[in-house]
Design a protein around this motif. Structure first.
Motif, PDB file in Angstrom:
ATOM      1  N   GLY A   8     117.044 -18.380 -10.810  1.00 18.01           N
ATOM      2  CA  GLY A   8     117.071 -18.273  -9.821  1.00 18.01           C
ATOM      3  C   GLY A   8     115.955 -17.413  -9.082  1.00 18.01           C
ATOM      4  O   GLY A   8     115.479 -18.033  -7.576  1.00 18.01           O
ATOM      5  N   THR A   9     116.078 -16.049  -8.969  1.00 20.99           N
ATOM      6  CA  THR A   9     114.786 -15.327  -7.909  1.00 20.99           C
ATOM      7  C   THR A   9     113.836 -15.958  -8.338  1.00 20.99           C
ATOM      8  O   THR A   9     113.109 -15.770  -7.344  1.00 20.99           O
ATOM      9  N   ALA A  10     112.764 -16.790  -9.564  1.00 22.30           N
ATOM     10  CA  ALA A  10     112.120 -16.650  -9.390  1.00 22.30           C
ATOM     11  C   ALA A  10     111.558 -17.934  -8.260  1.00 22.30           C
ATOM     12  O   ALA A  10     110.889 -17.921  -7.831  1.00 22.30           O
ATOM     13  N   SER A  11     112.832 -18.644  -8.783  1.00 25.83           N
ATOM     14  CA  SER A  11     112.226 -20.223  -7.557  1.00 25.83           C
ATOM     15  C   SER A  11     112.253 -19.915  -6.015  1.00 25.83           C
ATOM     16  O   SER A  11     111.860 -20.263  -5.258  1.00 25.83           O
ATOM     17  N   ALA A  12     113.422 -19.109  -5.816  1.00 29.86           N
ATOM     18  CA  ALA A  12     113.403 -18.143  -4.290  1.00 29.86           C
ATOM     19  C   ALA A  12     112.362 -17.572  -3.694  1.00 29.86           C
ATOM     20  O   ALA A  12     111.920 -17.489  -2.248  1.00 29.86           O
ATOM     21  N   ILE A  13     111.701 -16.728  -4.799  1.00 31.11           N
ATOM     22  CA  ILE A  13     109.513 -16.267  -4.803  1.00 31.11           C
ATOM     23  C   ILE A  13     109.390 -17.546  -4.179  1.00 31.11           C
ATOM     24  O   ILE A  13     107.782 -17.044  -3.167  1.00 31.11           O
ATOM     25  N   ILE A  14     109.477 -18.375  -4.816  1.00 36.05           N
ATOM     26  CA  ILE A  14     107.706 -19.547  -4.699  1.00 36.05           C
ATOM     27  C   ILE A  14     108.670 -19.823  -4.020  1.00 36.05           C
ATOM     28  O   ILE A  14     107.163 -20.440  -2.867  1.00 36.05           O
ATOM     29  N   GLY A  15     109.443 -20.750  -3.213  1.00 41.29           N
ATOM     30  CA  GLY A  15     110.230 -21.003  -2.125  1.00 41.29           C
ATOM     31  C   GLY A  15     110.009 -20.420  -1.017  1.00 41.29           C
ATOM     32  O   GLY A  15     109.966 -20.185   0.754  1.00 41.29           O
ATOM     33  N   LEU A  16     110.265 -19.095  -1.290  1.00 47.75           N
ATOM     34  CA  LEU A  16     109.979 -17.983   0.140  1.00 47.75           C
ATOM     35  C   LEU A  16     108.564 -17.921   0.424  1.00 47.75           C
ATOM     36  O   LEU A  16     108.378 -18.464   2.201  1.00 47.75           O
ATOM     37  N   LEU A  17     107.667 -17.741  -0.649  1.00 47.91           N
ATOM     38  CA  LEU A  17     106.033 -17.586   0.367  1.00 47.91           C
ATOM     39  C   LEU A  17     105.554 -19.251   0.908  1.00 47.91           C
ATOM     40  O   LEU A  17     104.984 -18.890   1.893  1.00 47.91           O
ATOM     41  N   GLN A  18     105.819 -20.175  -0.178  1.00 50.42           N
ATOM     42  CA  GLN A  18     105.394 -21.913   0.970  1.00 50.42           C
ATOM     43  C   GLN A  18     106.554 -22.041   1.836  1.00 50.42           C
ATOM     44  O   GLN A  18     105.668 -22.310   2.812  1.00 50.42           O
ATOM     45  N   ASN A  19     107.323 -21.291   1.761  1.00 49.23           N
ATOM     46  CA  ASN A  19     107.711 -21.725   3.649  1.00 49.23           C
ATOM     47  C   ASN A  19     108.234 -20.441   5.198  1.00 49.23           C
ATOM     48  O   ASN A  19     107.040 -21.348   5.670  1.00 49.23           O
ATOM     49  N   LEU A  20     106.903 -19.312   3.741  1.00 51.32           N
ATOM     50  CA  LEU A  20     106.644 -18.388   5.097  1.00 51.32           C
ATOM     51  C   LEU A  20     105.230 -18.725   5.633  1.00 51.32           C
ATOM     52  O   LEU A  20     104.908 -18.782   6.675  1.00 51.32           O
ATOM     53  N   LEU A  21     104.095 -19.647   4.635  1.00 51.83           N
ATOM     54  CA  LEU A  21     103.306 -19.852   4.805  1.00 51.83           C
ATOM     55  C   LEU A  21     103.228 -21.083   6.052  1.00 51.83           C
ATOM     56  O   LEU A  21     102.369 -21.474   6.630  1.00 51.83           O
ATOM     57  N   GLY A  22     104.277 -22.521   5.548  1.00 51.62           N
ATOM     58  CA  GLY A  22     104.065 -23.474   6.597  1.00 51.62           C
ATOM     59  C   GLY A  22     105.286 -22.643   7.515  1.00 51.62           C
ATOM     60  O   GLY A  22     104.498 -23.537   8.879  1.00 51.62           O
ATOM     61  N   ALA A  23     105.571 -21.497   7.968  1.00 50.88           N
ATOM     62  CA  ALA A  23     106.186 -21.156   9.102  1.00 50.88           C
ATOM     63  C   ALA A  23     105.505 -20.843  10.201  1.00 50.88           C
ATOM     64  O   ALA A  23     104.891 -20.848  11.393  1.00 50.88           O
ATOM     65  N   PHE A  24     103.985 -19.826   9.794  1.00 48.09           N
ATOM     66  CA  PHE A  24     103.171 -19.772  10.455  1.00 48.09           C
ATOM     67  C   PHE A  24     102.172 -21.045  10.402  1.00 48.09           C
ATOM     68  O   PHE A  24     101.491 -20.404  11.572  1.00 48.09           O
ATOM     69  N   ILE A  25     102.129 -21.429   9.864  1.00 49.40           N
ATOM     70  CA  ILE A  25     100.889 -22.075   9.955  1.00 49.40           C
ATOM     71  C   ILE A  25     101.407 -23.726  10.399  1.00 49.40           C
ATOM     72  O   ILE A  25     100.264 -24.072  11.664  1.00 49.40           O
ATOM     73  N   SER A  26     102.045 -23.959  11.057  1.00 47.11           N
ATOM     74  CA  SER A  26     102.567 -24.912  11.751  1.00 47.11           C
ATOM     75  C   SER A  26     102.956 -24.851  13.514  1.00 47.11           C
ATOM     76  O   SER A  26     101.683 -26.177  14.105  1.00 47.11           O
ATOM     77  N   PRO A  27     102.822 -24.109  13.684  1.00 43.47           N
ATOM     78  CA  PRO A  27     102.278 -23.619  15.607  1.00 43.47           C
ATOM     79  C   PRO A  27     101.697 -23.433  15.730  1.00 43.47           C
ATOM     80  O   PRO A  27     100.923 -23.582  16.485  1.00 43.47           O
ATOM     81  N   LEU A  28     100.327 -22.373  14.782  1.00 36.06           N
ATOM     82  CA  LEU A  28      99.386 -22.815  15.070  1.00 36.06           C
ATOM     83  C   LEU A  28      98.026 -24.250  14.971  1.00 36.06           C
ATOM     84  O   LEU A  28      97.828 -24.180  16.113  1.00 36.06           O
ATOM     85  N   VAL A  29      98.970 -25.335  14.566  1.00 30.52           N
ATOM     86  CA  VAL A  29      98.236 -26.395  15.035  1.00 30.52           C
ATOM     87  C   VAL A  29      98.254 -26.602  16.036  1.00 30.52           C
ATOM     88  O   VAL A  29      96.904 -27.213  16.473  1.00 30.52           O
ATOM     89  N   GLY A  30      99.815 -26.650  16.834  1.00 28.78           N
ATOM     90  CA  GLY A  30      99.874 -26.946  17.888  1.00 28.78           C
ATOM     91  C   GLY A  30      98.932 -26.247  19.239  1.00 28.78           C
ATOM     92  O   GLY A  30      98.604 -26.322  20.091  1.00 28.78           O
ATOM     93  N   LEU A  31      99.308 -24.721  19.119  1.00 32.66           N
ATOM     94  CA  LEU A  31      98.011 -23.411  19.799  1.00 32.66           C
ATOM     95  C   LEU A  31      96.276 -23.455  19.936  1.00 32.66           C
ATOM     96  O   LEU A  31      96.344 -23.607  21.255  1.00 32.66           O
ATOM     97  N   PHE A  32      96.573 -24.040  18.899  1.00 34.16           N
ATOM     98  CA  PHE A  32      94.816 -24.705  19.673  1.00 34.16           C
ATOM     99  C   PHE A  32      94.621 -25.401  19.888  1.00 34.16           C
ATOM    100  O   PHE A  32      93.408 -26.712  19.962  1.00 34.16           O
ATOM    101  N   GLY A  33      95.182 -26.941  20.733  1.00 32.97           N
ATOM    102  CA  GLY A  33      95.449 -28.288  21.105  1.00 32.97           C
ATOM    103  C   GLY A  33      95.827 -29.163  20.362  1.00 32.97           C
ATOM    104  O   GLY A  33      95.837 -28.997  19.591  1.00 32.97           O
TER     105      GLY A  33
END
Length: 394
Positions: free
Chosen positions: A334-359
């Motif tokens: 459970g903890t291992a799965s959480a760490i994997i999901g945390l990283l993937q979603n943090l990356l997604g949260a960081f990447i998603s607005p970047l796409v729109g900010l650049f036009g």
């Protein structure tokens, strides 16, 4: 368990693990529609993706250790109630501010199923059987990107984006009923051991685990860039309708299902880490081709193949990288799965607005971000995963 029972359980677990695709893919084609109805900007519209991803990320890191201590069933039931309620409330959101906040709550609730579904699979199966059923679980997961955008586009033909969240609420209720009849899967001896101490420091310093997690995370990050930018790219730049876009989105989702199946077949003949490397290399080539198409006339035929490969290869990178990582920390899955999901979603949260900010006038920013995600995954493989894995198995 009978084979039919196992398949039914994997189907439910696969659906629970798909709260990310369900919350994002059904909604992707409605972003331009929602932006206009709520009189907001493209960046704020994409922020509703970001807040959901942040909720998915934060929730996983808490529910992982908790599910290793108290079990998987009760947290899953509670989360499904919250997910259904938040989905219905989103359908009533009067403005973008309410929508952003409620999407965060929806993400928090959805994070539980993502963690507990994979942990339950690890509880129930071992060895080669675990690898086979984990791939089946992820195959079910990858089916939702096929149907979700088409369903979302269908609702837009008869209503607006609010209908999509009513449908998500109904899905939450149906899953609540199904999981209610599940038995607890966490073995009592493992629960007792986890109550004594969750070895978070040891997990985070396990170089093999972290390496597989990062490779999987950055490949999935490329998918999030596609999710955030493709609706604006294909509808605003290439002139596709919302429904046509949802069909193309579904076509790419079919590719992800096919490649998930292909990855399972390839790992029977070749080493898992080698198959993962092949997936990264082909994805990089597809990203380079997508970048080059930005200098060509805007014709759909030029971008269909690279987009198809970028999305499809997540079907190899995500399940294979995640399964190899979880195998390193099976006792606290459970903890291992959480760490994997945390990283993937943090990356997604960081990447998603970047796409729109650049036009929105060009899809070059999206293409470059996708390339960088795939390239960083390759770097982690070359600088980390390959070396650490070889040392680990000696």
């Amino acid at each position: 368990m009978t084979k039919a029972r196992k398949i039914w359980i994997i189907f439910i677990l696969g659906t629970l693990s798909a709260f990310g695709p369900l919350s994002l893919d059904m909604y992707a084609s409605s972003l331009p529609d929602m932006q206009k109805q709520l009189h907001t900007t493209a960046s704020l519209a994409q922020l509703t993706i970001t807040t959901c991803l942040i909720g998915l990320a934060i929730g996983q890191i808490f529910i992982g250790p908790l599910s290793d201590k108290i079990g998987r069933r009760i947290p899953t039931l509670i989360s499904l109630i919250v997910f259904a309620l938040s989905s219905f409330l989103i359908a009533l959101a009067p403005n973008i501010d309410w929508l952003i906040c409620l999407r965060f709550l929806q993400g928090l609730a959805g994070s539980v199923g993502i963690v507990t579904s994979k942990a339950m699979c690890s509880d129930l199966f071992r060895g080669k059987e675990f690898a086979r059923y984990y791939y089946m679980l992820m195959a079910v997961n990858s089916i939702f990107p096929v149907f979700a955008p088409t369903i979302g586009g269908f609702f837009l033909l008869f209503g607006n984006w609010r209908l999509i969240f009513i449908a998500l609420g109904v899905i939450g209720v149906l899953l609540l009923i199904a999981v209610f009849f599940f038995k607890e899967t966490l073995a009592k001896e493992l629960a007792v051991k986890a109550k004594q101490r969750i070895p978070l420091k040891e997990i985070l310093t396990n170089k093999v685990f972290i390496s597989f997690t990062l490779v999987s995370g950055f490949m999935t990050g490329a998918l999030y860039a596609y999710i955030a930018g493709s609706s604006f790219m294909l509808q605003d730049i290439f002139g596709m309708s919302a429904f046509s876009y949802s069909l193309l989105y579904a076509f790419n989702g079919i590719g992800q299902v096919i490649f998930t199946w292909l990855g399972a077949k390839l790992t029977q003949k070749f080493k898992e880490q080698k198959v993962l490397l092949w997936g990264i290399e082909v994805a990089i080539l597809a990203a380079i081709v997508l970048i080059l198409t930005t200098w060509l006339p805007h014709q759909l035929r030029y971008v269909i193949i690279p987009l198809f490969l970028i999305v499809s290869l997540v079907g190899i990178g995500n399940p294979l990288g995640s399964a190899l990582a979880i195998e390193q920390e099976r006792e606290v899955a459970g903890t291992a799965s959480a760490i994997i999901g945390l990283l993937q979603n943090l990356l997604g949260a960081f990447i998603s607005p970047l796409v729109g900010l650049f036009g929105q006038k060009t899809y070059l920013p999206m293409a470059i971000i996708i390339f960088l995600c795939e390239f960083i995954a390759l770097l982690w493989w070359q600088l980390g995963t390959k070396k650490h894995y070889n040392n680990h198995v000696k």
